[in-house]
Design a protein around this motif. Sequence first.
Motif: not given
Length: 552
Positions: A497-526
């Motif tokens: 699913d898209y949310f898992s891909i987003a989290g996996m991509v941000c995590g693989s880049h250890t990228n907190p700013p991108a994670l914060a943006f995706m969380n704020n945009t889509f509000e998905a705990s996944r």
Amino acid sequence: MDWINSLLFSDSVAHAILIVAIVIALGILLGKIKIFGISLGVTWILFVGILLSHFGFTINNSVRSFISDFGLILFVFSLGLQVGPGFFASFKKGGLQMNMLAALIVILGVGVTLSIHFITDTPMPTMVGVMSGAVTNTPGLGAAQQTVSELQTADPTTLATGYAVAYPLGVVGVILTLLGARAIFRINIDKERADVEKRDANKDSACNIAVEVRNESLFGKTIYEVDHLLNKHFVVSRQYHADGRMEIPTSRSVVNAGDKLLIITSQNNAEVISAFIGKKLDMDEETWEKLDTNLVSRRLVVTNGNINGKTLGELNIRAQYGLNITRVNRAGIDLTPTPGLHLQLGDRIMVVGNQEAILKVAKIVGDQVKKLREPKLIPIFIGIFFGIIVGSIPIAIPGLSAPLKLGLAGGSLVVAILIARFGPNMGMVTYTTASSNMMLREVGISLFLAAVGLGAGENFVEAVTGGGYMWILYGFLITVVPLIIVTILARLVFKMDYFSIAGMVCGSHTNPPALAFMNNTFEASRIAVAYATVYPLAMFLRVIVAQLMVLF
């Protein structure tokens, strides 16, 4: 006014502390600025350090090296304590697939970096700095810098310059890739969220079900025998007999026709268990509490160090005190209370029974929240001690110009993960509150970035204008090429699913700013769950490969 001049431009410790404090304070203030909802956070500290050192505000090199190394150790070790408990668990079930995709992103990033190095003849240390910035991985930068300093084959400041140049587009590139994937695959976020919620309803997490005993083959059998027949683990929290008696059952309690059972099990097993025993009932916990006012439920906090690492089976609370443990909450996650579950300091256990028995168990587990606020410094500094030793062990690998060492960053990370995961099983108290861990991490990364920036600013402008502007393009390619390949693979082949891909991509880049943006945009705990799943392995790999590359 000579004292002011001395304070600002001398080589004293007071001068060094003053400059570092200014750099960190200004960097944190600038980090609060958001552009299109994106902030670079504490990375601004690096840019402020570069700016000040460019205009001559530098500090003693020995002091700067100490601040850099000590800050890096604090950051990496506290990070290891945070991710350690879930590091090995992240390889189970769907987490294994996600981690393998994250590892593929790391490998592809290394491949792109090496390709650019051979095509453009850009020095490897510089490319490692660019790669670290492109994947927003500060520990990798620190590990590579330390290795270069030990080998004395290149100027370590070139890594910091490459990192600073590539970092901004490293953040933006992740976000653009994910937004582009959403458009290309025509993902409807509302539909995607509904599909995810439907799948999540079957995940292996604790839940309550009320069941009436109707299976004739179970009449007169003990709960232990029922459990053995079903071979699906569950805990019976309360038993309401057909004659109106309420009890907290043990494994020897007998079930009969019409008995109502409040069962705690995983959601995966809920339907099977209710169908096997009889009929599922619509009774919530409040209804059960009204049936017998003598029973009390209370949440107890494990603060007794002697309990740390013991299993629920060893405590044998149900048999000794007639209490039932219905939930164990660890770091916000409800765990099914199996006999083999190892308790850790800070766990919150929900018990049900009479008040007197609960008070006795409260004394056993501690239940003194104030104790959790006391810092546990001994494990931290013992861990750092062993981390430095492990990081200093030379590992001879054929083909490398020098023996591989995990270094301060790698050694501290490995030891912290092992201590956090296995320490409680051996009675070691590794618990730190979330706020304490966050404070330690932020202080560490702030010191590190300030020291790195103050050491890189002198030649920064010359490096960029002398061809370093191309590093921006190199960094962008290192960011997006692996992400495009793996995102397509994850969506089309593994049907993620898209949310898992987003989290996996941000995590693989250890990228907190991108994670914060995706969380704020889509509000998905996944998104956050997937990020946390791959983050430990990705962080470990980033630290190791950065060192390996500068050794070639």
